[in-house]
Design a protein around this motif. Structure first.
Motif, PDB file in Angstrom:
ATOM      1  N   GLY A 178      -0.929  16.637 -19.270  1.00 36.29           N
ATOM      2  CA  GLY A 178      -0.703  16.514 -17.836  1.00 36.29           C
ATOM      3  C   GLY A 178      -1.128  17.770 -17.106  1.00 36.29           C
ATOM      4  O   GLY A 178      -1.957  17.736 -16.194  1.00 36.29           O
ATOM      5  N   THR A 179      -0.590  18.908 -17.533  1.00 33.15           N
ATOM      6  CA  THR A 179      -0.903  20.156 -16.842  1.00 33.15           C
ATOM      7  C   THR A 179      -2.377  20.494 -17.011  1.00 33.15           C
ATOM      8  O   THR A 179      -3.039  20.960 -16.088  1.00 33.15           O
ATOM      9  N   TYR A 180      -2.905  20.233 -18.224  1.00 37.99           N
ATOM     10  CA  TYR A 180      -4.325  20.478 -18.473  1.00 37.99           C
ATOM     11  C   TYR A 180      -5.176  19.597 -17.553  1.00 37.99           C
ATOM     12  O   TYR A 180      -6.188  20.047 -17.012  1.00 37.99           O
ATOM     13  N   GLY A 181      -4.743  18.362 -17.361  1.00 34.61           N
ATOM     14  CA  GLY A 181      -5.470  17.438 -16.503  1.00 34.61           C
ATOM     15  C   GLY A 181      -5.632  17.980 -15.087  1.00 34.61           C
ATOM     16  O   GLY A 181      -6.694  17.869 -14.489  1.00 34.61           O
ATOM     17  N   TYR A 182      -4.566  18.585 -14.569  1.00 32.76           N
ATOM     18  CA  TYR A 182      -4.676  19.185 -13.236  1.00 32.76           C
ATOM     19  C   TYR A 182      -5.737  20.280 -13.223  1.00 32.76           C
ATOM     20  O   TYR A 182      -6.593  20.333 -12.353  1.00 32.76           O
ATOM     21  N   VAL A 183      -5.645  21.173 -14.218  1.00 31.19           N
ATOM     22  CA  VAL A 183      -6.538  22.334 -14.211  1.00 31.19           C
ATOM     23  C   VAL A 183      -7.989  21.917 -14.441  1.00 31.19           C
ATOM     24  O   VAL A 183      -8.901  22.412 -13.796  1.00 31.19           O
ATOM     25  N   ARG A 184      -8.174  20.970 -15.375  1.00 31.44           N
ATOM     26  CA  ARG A 184      -9.533  20.608 -15.757  1.00 31.44           C
ATOM     27  C   ARG A 184     -10.174  19.629 -14.774  1.00 31.44           C
ATOM     28  O   ARG A 184     -11.346  19.756 -14.448  1.00 31.44           O
ATOM     29  N   PHE A 185      -9.417  18.643 -14.328  1.00 25.76           N
ATOM     30  CA  PHE A 185     -10.026  17.561 -13.545  1.00 25.76           C
ATOM     31  C   PHE A 185      -9.582  17.517 -12.082  1.00 25.76           C
ATOM     32  O   PHE A 185     -10.398  17.659 -11.183  1.00 25.76           O
ATOM     33  N   ALA A 186      -8.286  17.327 -11.862  1.00 26.01           N
ATOM     34  CA  ALA A 186      -7.831  17.012 -10.506  1.00 26.01           C
ATOM     35  C   ALA A 186      -8.176  18.122  -9.515  1.00 26.01           C
ATOM     36  O   ALA A 186      -8.677  17.856  -8.424  1.00 26.01           O
ATOM     37  N   ILE A 187      -7.929  19.363  -9.889  1.00 25.20           N
ATOM     38  CA  ILE A 187      -8.137  20.440  -8.923  1.00 25.20           C
ATOM     39  C   ILE A 187      -9.618  20.724  -8.663  1.00 25.20           C
ATOM     40  O   ILE A 187     -10.047  20.750  -7.509  1.00 25.20           O
ATOM     41  N   PRO A 188     -10.444  20.894  -9.719  1.00 29.64           N
ATOM     42  CA  PRO A 188     -11.864  21.172  -9.440  1.00 29.64           C
ATOM     43  C   PRO A 188     -12.583  20.006  -8.750  1.00 29.64           C
ATOM     44  O   PRO A 188     -13.489  20.231  -7.956  1.00 29.64           O
ATOM     45  N   LEU A 189     -12.175  18.771  -9.027  1.00 28.71           N
ATOM     46  CA  LEU A 189     -12.839  17.633  -8.395  1.00 28.71           C
ATOM     47  C   LEU A 189     -12.465  17.503  -6.924  1.00 28.71           C
ATOM     48  O   LEU A 189     -13.284  17.111  -6.099  1.00 28.71           O
ATOM     49  N   PHE A 190     -11.214  17.809  -6.624  1.00 26.36           N
ATOM     50  CA  PHE A 190     -10.736  17.558  -5.249  1.00 26.36           C
ATOM     51  C   PHE A 190     -10.094  18.810  -4.650  1.00 26.36           C
ATOM     52  O   PHE A 190      -8.896  18.827  -4.378  1.00 26.36           O
ATOM     53  N   PRO A 191     -10.888  19.842  -4.421  1.00 25.07           N
ATOM     54  CA  PRO A 191     -10.298  21.103  -3.955  1.00 25.07           C
ATOM     55  C   PRO A 191      -9.574  20.962  -2.627  1.00 25.07           C
ATOM     56  O   PRO A 191      -8.527  21.560  -2.416  1.00 25.07           O
ATOM     57  N   GLU A 192     -10.145  20.160  -1.742  1.00 25.25           N
ATOM     58  CA  GLU A 192      -9.538  20.064  -0.409  1.00 25.25           C
ATOM     59  C   GLU A 192      -8.219  19.305  -0.469  1.00 25.25           C
ATOM     60  O   GLU A 192      -7.240  19.687   0.163  1.00 25.25           O
ATOM     61  N   ALA A 193      -8.215  18.234  -1.258  1.00 19.81           N
ATOM     62  CA  ALA A 193      -6.964  17.493  -1.406  1.00 19.81           C
ATOM     63  C   ALA A 193      -5.920  18.379  -2.088  1.00 19.81           C
ATOM     64  O   ALA A 193      -4.736  18.333  -1.758  1.00 19.81           O
ATOM     65  N   THR A 194      -6.376  19.190  -3.031  1.00 19.38           N
ATOM     66  CA  THR A 194      -5.455  20.101  -3.700  1.00 19.38           C
ATOM     67  C   THR A 194      -4.729  20.958  -2.673  1.00 19.38           C
ATOM     68  O   THR A 194      -3.516  21.142  -2.728  1.00 19.38           O
ATOM     69  N   MET A 195      -5.515  21.444  -1.716  1.00 26.95           N
ATOM     70  CA  MET A 195      -4.946  22.298  -0.679  1.00 26.95           C
ATOM     71  C   MET A 195      -3.842  21.552   0.078  1.00 26.95           C
ATOM     72  O   MET A 195      -2.778  22.083   0.323  1.00 26.95           O
ATOM     73  N   GLN A 196      -4.144  20.281   0.415  1.00 28.10           N
ATOM     74  CA  GLN A 196      -3.137  19.479   1.135  1.00 28.10           C
ATOM     75  C   GLN A 196      -1.874  19.287   0.308  1.00 28.10           C
ATOM     76  O   GLN A 196      -0.772  19.343   0.822  1.00 28.10           O
ATOM     77  N   PHE A 197      -2.072  19.006  -0.962  1.00 26.54           N
ATOM     78  CA  PHE A 197      -0.934  18.608  -1.788  1.00 26.54           C
ATOM     79  C   PHE A 197      -0.161  19.806  -2.355  1.00 26.54           C
ATOM     80  O   PHE A 197       0.925  19.624  -2.891  1.00 26.54           O
ATOM     81  N   THR A 198      -0.736  20.998  -2.283  1.00 25.06           N
ATOM     82  CA  THR A 198      -0.102  22.140  -2.944  1.00 25.06           C
ATOM     83  C   THR A 198       1.370  22.344  -2.576  1.00 25.06           C
ATOM     84  O   THR A 198       2.213  22.441  -3.463  1.00 25.06           O
ATOM     85  N   PRO A 199       1.706  22.388  -1.273  1.00 28.86           N
ATOM     86  CA  PRO A 199       3.129  22.617  -0.966  1.00 28.86           C
ATOM     87  C   PRO A 199       4.027  21.540  -1.559  1.00 28.86           C
ATOM     88  O   PRO A 199       5.082  21.835  -2.109  1.00 28.86           O
ATOM     89  N   PHE A 200       3.541  20.294  -1.499  1.00 25.54           N
ATOM     90  CA  PHE A 200       4.336  19.176  -2.001  1.00 25.54           C
ATOM     91  C   PHE A 200       4.547  19.287  -3.506  1.00 25.54           C
ATOM     92  O   PHE A 200       5.677  19.190  -4.017  1.00 25.54           O
ATOM     93  N   LEU A 201       3.452  19.555  -4.239  1.00 29.18           N
ATOM     94  CA  LEU A 201       3.573  19.642  -5.694  1.00 29.18           C
ATOM     95  C   LEU A 201       4.364  20.883  -6.106  1.00 29.18           C
ATOM     96  O   LEU A 201       5.130  20.849  -7.068  1.00 29.18           O
ATOM     97  N   ALA A 202       4.183  21.978  -5.360  1.00 28.63           N
ATOM     98  CA  ALA A 202       4.961  23.182  -5.675  1.00 28.63           C
ATOM     99  C   ALA A 202       6.444  22.912  -5.463  1.00 28.63           C
ATOM    100  O   ALA A 202       7.292  23.354  -6.242  1.00 28.63           O
ATOM    101  N   LEU A 203       6.741  22.153  -4.419  1.00 33.88           N
ATOM    102  CA  LEU A 203       8.145  21.808  -4.167  1.00 33.88           C
ATOM    103  C   LEU A 203       8.707  21.007  -5.342  1.00 33.88           C
ATOM    104  O   LEU A 203       9.785  21.308  -5.859  1.00 33.88           O
ATOM    105  N   LEU A 204       7.935  20.001  -5.776  1.00 37.39           N
ATOM    106  CA  LEU A 204       8.395  19.208  -6.921  1.00 37.39           C
ATOM    107  C   LEU A 204       8.550  20.082  -8.165  1.00 37.39           C
ATOM    108  O   LEU A 204       9.490  19.911  -8.944  1.00 37.39           O
ATOM    109  N   ALA A 205       7.630  21.030  -8.327  1.00 40.88           N
ATOM    110  CA  ALA A 205       7.708  21.914  -9.492  1.00 40.88           C
ATOM    111  C   ALA A 205       9.001  22.718  -9.461  1.00 40.88           C
ATOM    112  O   ALA A 205       9.712  22.826 -10.468  1.00 40.88           O
ATOM    113  N   VAL A 206       9.317  23.255  -8.290  1.00 37.45           N
ATOM    114  CA  VAL A 206      10.524  24.090  -8.180  1.00 37.45           C
ATOM    115  C   VAL A 206      11.778  23.229  -8.356  1.00 37.45           C
ATOM    116  O   VAL A 206      12.724  23.631  -9.040  1.00 37.45           O
ATOM    117  N   ILE A 207      11.760  22.039  -7.760  1.00 31.54           N
ATOM    118  CA  ILE A 207      12.900  21.149  -7.979  1.00 31.54           C
ATOM    119  C   ILE A 207      13.034  20.884  -9.475  1.00 31.54           C
ATOM    120  O   ILE A 207      14.130  20.927 -10.030  1.00 31.54           O
TER     121      ILE A 207
END
Lengths: 662, 522
Positions: B265-294
């Motif tokens: 899962g974590t590898y998938g983010y680093v390898r695929f999701a983030i490099p493929l969709f940098p702009e979407a990553t930017m949008q989702f970062t606060p949301f995913l960081a929030l989930l991570a901290v929760i």
């Protein structure tokens, strides 16, 4: 050359590994294990002496010894490196010196214990961590030591792991320390980021000190960066050094063997917070707000812990609260800018408090043997079972007595000089405060009172030990009394290195002040921290504080020597007050309700309330829905020709209807 | 040999599986030995990768292999396209390193249908290695699904009492995720063809930087990938399959699941999701960081209240992987290196914890904390090892856990996620609470249950299993540079590309706003 600094922590580490791995199966012999443990530390002490002397004669006062890179990630470069300057030099002398004595003492005290090898391995590991803490040239190596001493404290408090109270105390100590470490880490992150925003990416102490001025004027969350960072660091200090509000673990830590209490919970580990402020004094000096908070917390802790010390009957608990209180004095010193005085008191306290703890250990050891011999279950640590031990244990009595005089601050004993300097700075420093001075003076009075109460209850009056065991109480062997004598000697004369100018008739000068000046002078000068006042004021205050100490001793003498019925009458008159103080102001109970229980409730809610009901509820709900839908749809797949024919006809009719109606 | 090292490593377990299929069903010990030997050979095949200094200097893919697999027209290709860089290097080695340990742990634990179990374990190894080295999205998907099946059977056949429920839950959660990802993958291919980008040697990970997917599409595609990976991580609130799967799985299954499968899962983010969709990553970062901290706090709180040791460790994984996610989305070198290192650390420490729980279970056939107490007295060697692993999991400096957590938190604090970091750091306190409380109840105190009085201390085999893990606990704790140095170039390159695109996107947005304002003002 300072390239062998690493040897200082290396020897105890080696000792810990040897005894830990081989002690149980191969060495077995107590004498050999004890000799390895003590010997390794003594070697470390010798190396420390060498470097200490070398530093005295050196014109350059700051030397780093980098062994290897630890983490290297872009801007973040962390080394395994050591720093020797006057501050760390003094600390390694105290740690290895007092440490060696306590190791020696332990050979006698722990004699016959099943886990003898384990004890020495942990104790060596502790000294290793403590030396990493004081010698680290950057905040992260310091943090290795910082958490390492926490680990060893955990292991040694829980040494008698079969006792539930020991396990509880060990866990409590580690967790409360972790609350402090949370602060330490946040402070470190803030500092790293804030300095980095000026292009200086470092956590090296020397570089921090050189570049700290860049931070003036920087803001974060509406406060100055230095204030936020230092307050975070100070939270770390309150955990490690048992200050308000994180002090409750230290009294419980007395579950560990007594030499451990002397080494870790009096002389060295608990002073780490004070040392850390000393190490980063420039940052603290930049924030008057933080310094005021430090002084205030210190003063309040000093007086608060002293009140609890009034009502305890367990000899080690009295000393534990006394330690909390004395640490408060040190924080007052750091808070009013008397950095040298704080470190001075740290040192003298290490002497007299280690001596007091080891003395109490000697008493407990003797009591334990006597009670054991008579097959009694009486509490060997309860002072109400003691009394009159002066004649039976003369050396222990004499050294304990000397240390009581020192901690009370009677003239020319070590505690007098260090405590007096703190009081003077609290009164006269540019960062001082008269209210804090008053609180500390009252705490000093109380210290003299409860320490002499302890002395009288243990060594004077009638011996209250059970008659069957009474005559089996004997003086301890030389491995125990020798360290007592050495420490009592240091507690007597150790203060002479810091004679205040006002009474320096022989003009020997304040040696300690001069020695530590390279570490503290810069920030004191830069941020105008000084104590100013006339010599006559200083002498008047000095006489006053001696009078206060004598008054405390006097009260104790009246209550516990002249008229022993007085304390009983007093408690009868104020039963509620006594109960509250005896129960330590119910702080533990309050914390349990506020934090422990509510966290547990939250955990249960997250698990049974959210995980099981909400998340799994939704998932199972969807599964059920799918199941229900499919069981409805199943009727359409009945396999009966007539059903299919009917459906087809109905479908055709509907389609036709739609077509026509359109 | 280097030309085909990755393929050899990946498919050698399949060879082992074939051998096993021809062995007699009753030859229990022989089957186990063969499997062990095969996994050890795979480890030695992969070992040269660890010593190859090329990763410390180059961010490119190495040991690449390419075979065309399916072609539709000129552009639409699916290829056997594999390679390895600093991001996947240590995960591959973690896999080959953990497998022999996991197999060795089954020596006495697995006694029914050994043949089936071992065959599945080897199939699983191929699946995991394949997923880590795939550069082609479809190939990745094939291996990703390939892992799912053996794990499903491992839980469902060799699991505990509620194994069927746990296996089905595991399957449904992961399958739902993968389906969404499949749809997204097809769309990404469709887009790469539509955009008419001719790719030499087919479309693969190395071309992600050249892709320019419009922002509104990125949002949807990222969401699909992110959801699928989030289930695997697992992130709060889609984590509830994990405690069940872990408690029911046999020890070896839990070790592999925790140590390696969760990293997909974590590898998938680093390898695929983030490099493929940098702009979407930017949008989702606060949301995913929030989930991570929760996840960090929530996982720890729930772990604290567990009465089953294995469930406690499972929930602690939720907390630990929250840290990894925070580090990844910090999007700087410290955070990402810390995140990547923490994946390895979690594999080692949590793997070790599951082995420890396994040792207890084999002796007492229970995992309830209340059934233990005072074991330090009867099992001193076990106590020492357990203590070291416990403190590694707590993140004591000098052990691996500290380095990872520290880098993650330092990185996150420097990034936009500063305030999240403050909350995440409380995880440091909570970890001590739940681990030490458990350790106290299991190991300290008096032996109260008579069944615990005569427990055997660890055997030589069991100590041998733990030793390599202990070595790495200290190695990574004291000298993590061995590992960090080889991650740096690949991560730096990725950060540069992602950040570059994000900056362009932000500039474009600013310009759009200015244009809109001007229009309105007119």
């Amino acid at each position: 050359m300072y390239d062998k600094l690493w040897l200082i922590p290396f020897f105890p580490l080696l000792g810990a590994i040897i005894n830990g791995l081989l002690g149980k199966r191969f060495i077995k012999n107590e004498k050999v294990i004890g000799a390895i443990g003590t010997g390794m530390l003594f070697l470390s002490f010798l190396v420390s002496c060498k470097y200490f002397i070398q530093l005295l004669g050196d014109s350059v006062k700051s030397h780093q010894n980098v062994i290897a890179s630890w983490m290297s990630v872009g801007k973040l470069q962390v080394d395994w490196g050591f720093l020797l300057d006057p501050l760390s030099a003094l600390m390694i002398m105290v740690v290895t010196g007092v440490g060696t004595l306590i190791h020696l003492y332990s050979i006698g005290y722990m004699h016959g214990e099943e886990g003898f090898y384990r004890y020495f391995s942990y104790l060596n590991l502790f000294v290793f961590s403590m030396l990493m803490l004081v010698l680290g040239n950057n905040a992260l190596v310091m943090f290795v030591g910082w958490e390492g001493v926490g680990l060893c404290s955990y292991l040694l408090i829980g040494y008698y792991f079969e006792k539930k109270s020991a396990g509880d105390a060990a866990k409590k100590a580690f967790v409360m320390n972790r609350v402090g470490d949370f602060g330490f880490l946040l402070g470190l992150f803030t500092l790293f980021w804030a300095l980095g925003s000026h292009g200086v990416w470092t956590i090296n102490f020397v570089e921090i000190t050189e570049n700290a001025h860049l931070l003036s004027g920087d803001m974060i969350l509406g406060a100055s960066v230095t204030t936020v960072a230092t307050l975070c660091f100070f939270l770390g200090a309150t955990g490690k050094s048992a200050q308000l509000p994180l002090f409750t673990w230290l009294p419980d830590a007395m579950e560990g063997p007594t030499p451990v209490s002397a080494l870790i919970h009096a002389a060295t580990m608990v002073t780490a917070g004070v040392y850390m402020i000393g190490r980063m004094n420039i940052l603290f000096a930049m924030s008057p707000t933080t310094m005021f908070v430090v002084a205030l917390v210190g003063a309040l802790t000093a007086i608060f812990a002293a009140t609890i010390g009034f009502a305890q009957n367990d000899i080690k608990r009295v000393l534990a609260y006394s330690t909390v209180s004395q640490l408060g004095f040190m924080f007052v010193a750091m808070g009013v800018g008397a950095f040298t005085a704080g470190i001075f008191h740290l040192m003298t306290h290490a002497f007299f408090k280690a001596c007091l703890f080891l003395g109490s250990g000697s008493v407990i050891h003797a009591m334990h043997h006597a009670l054991h011999h008579a097959h009694l279950d009486d509490d060997a640590q309860d002072m109400r079972n003691m009394g009159g031990l002066r004649k039976k244990m003369p050396i222990t009595w004499a050294t304990f007595g000397i240390s009581c005089l020192a901690i009370s601050g009677l003239p020319f004993f070590s505690g007098f000089f260090s405590k007096d300097e703190i009081l003077w700075w609290a009164f006269a420093s540019t960062r001082g405060n008269k209210v804090i001075w008053v609180i500390v003076v009252v705490a000093a009075f109380m210290t003299a009172f409860y320490m002499f109460r302890c002395l009288y209850m243990t060594f004077y009056g009638e011996q209250k030990t059970n008659p069957k065991a009474k005559d089996h109480v004997h003086e301890s062997p030389w491995v125990i009394t020798l360290p007592l004598v050495v420490l009592a000697g240091l507690a007597t004369v150790g203060g002479l290195i810091g004679i205040p100018h006002a009474i320096d008739i022989a003009h020997v000068g304040n040696k300690l002040n001069a020695f530590l000046a390279p570490v503290f002078h810069h920030s004191q000068e830069l941020y105008k921290i000084e104590a100013h006042g006339s010599a006559s004021t200083e002498i008047i205050l000095m006489v006053f504080s001696v009078a206060i100490a004598l008054a405390g001793i006097g009260f104790a003498t009246v209550m516990y020597m002249k008229d022993p019925s007085l304390p009983g009458k007093f408690t009868a008159k104020f039963p509620t007050l006594h109960r509250v103080v005896f129960n330590k102001w119910y702080v533990d109970e309050i914390y349990d309700t506020l934090f422990v229980n509510s966290t547990k409730k939250l955990g249960i809610f997250c698990w049974k309330g959210f995980d099981v009901k909400v998340v799994d509820g939704i998932v199972n709900g969807i599964a059920k829905l799918v199941g229900a839908l499919s069981s409805v749809l199943r009727y359409t797949q009945s396999g009966l020709f007539t059903n299919y024919a009917l459906t087809m006809v109905l479908g055709t009719v509907v389609m036709l209807a739609i077509f026509i109606l359109n | 040999m280097n030309d085909h090292l990755l393929s050899l490593m990946t498919f050698f377990p399949l060879v082992g599986m074939l051998i096993i299929l021809f062995l007699p069903r009753e030859a229990d010990r022989l089957i186990k030995t063969v499997t062990l030997v095969v996994t050890i050979i795979v480890f030695f095949i992969s070992l040269p990768l660890a010593f190859d200094d090329v990763f410390a200097t180059s961010s490119a893919m190495h040991y690449t292999e390419f075979v065309n697999w399916i072609s539709v027209g000129d552009y639409f290709q699916m290829n056997y396209n594999v390679g390895i860089d600093g991001i996947s290097l240590w995960l591959v080695l973690l896999t080959t390193f953990i497998m022999p340990i996991a197999i060795l742990s089954t020596w006495h634990a697995i006694d029914k249908n050994t043949k089936g179990f071992m065959a599945l374990a080897l199939l699983l190894e191929t699946g995991m290695l394949g997923a880590f080295i795939s550069l082609d999205l479809f190939l990745f998907y094939v291996f990703w699904e390939l892992m799912l099946v053996p794990m499903y059977f491992m839980i469902g056949i060799w699991g505990g009492k509620n194994r069927i429920y746990a296996a089905v839950k595991f399957f449904i959660f992961t399958a739902v995720g993968s389906l969404l990802m499949l749809v997204a993958i097809i769309y990404v291919y469709y887009y790469s063809v539509q955009a008419g980008v001719p790719f030499e040697n087919g479309f693969s990970v190395v071309h992600f930087a050249q892709m320019d997917i419009p922002a509104h599409l990125q949002t949807w595609l990222f969401a699909a990938f992110a959801f699928s990976f989030a289930i695997k991580v697992p992130m709060f609130p889609v984590h509830t399959w994990l405690p069940d799967a872990h408690t029911e799985a046999p020890t070896a299954g839990s070790v592999i699941l925790a140590a390696i499968l969760l990293k997909m899962g974590t590898y998938g983010y680093v390898r695929f999701a983030i490099p493929l969709f940098p702009e979407a990553t930017m949008q989702f970062t606060p949301f995913l960081a929030l989930l991570a901290v929760i996840g960090i706090i929530y996982g720890a709180l729930v772990a604290m209240m567990q009465d089953d040791v294995k469930k406690l460790v499972a929930y602690s994984s939720v907390s630990h992987l929250g840290f990894v996610m925070l580090g990844v989305f910090a999007m700087n070198l410290q955070g990402l290196s810390g995140g990547l290192l923490q994946m390895i650390n979690h594999g080692i420490s949590t793997g070790a914890l599951f082995l420890i729980v396994g040792f207890l279970y084999e002796r007492r056939h229970t995992r309830l904390i209340a059934d233990f107490g005072g074991l330090s007295k009867v099992m001193p060697v076990f106590a020492t090892i357990f203590l070291i692993v416990t403190f590694s999991s707590i993140g004591l400096p000098g052990t691996n856990g500290f380095v990872g957590e520290f880098l993650i938190l330092v990185g996150a604090f420097e990034s936009e996620l500063r305030i999240f970091t403050v909350f995440a750091t409380t995880g440091v306190i909570l970890a001590a609470v739940y681990m030490l409380w458990m350790f106290q109840r299991v190991m300290m105190g008096k032996v109260t249950n008579p069944k615990n009085e005569n427990l055997k201390d660890l055997s030589a085999r069991e100590v041998t299993i733990m030793m390599p893990l202990l070595i790495f606990i200290f190695w990574i704790g004291i000298y993590p540079n061995t590992f960090l140095d080889k991650m740096t170039p690949a991560l730096e390159n990725m950060i540069k590309q992602v950040k570059g695109k994000q900056q362009i996107a932000m500039m474009v947005e600013d310009m759009d706003q200015t244009v809109t304002q001007v229009t309105v003002n007119d």
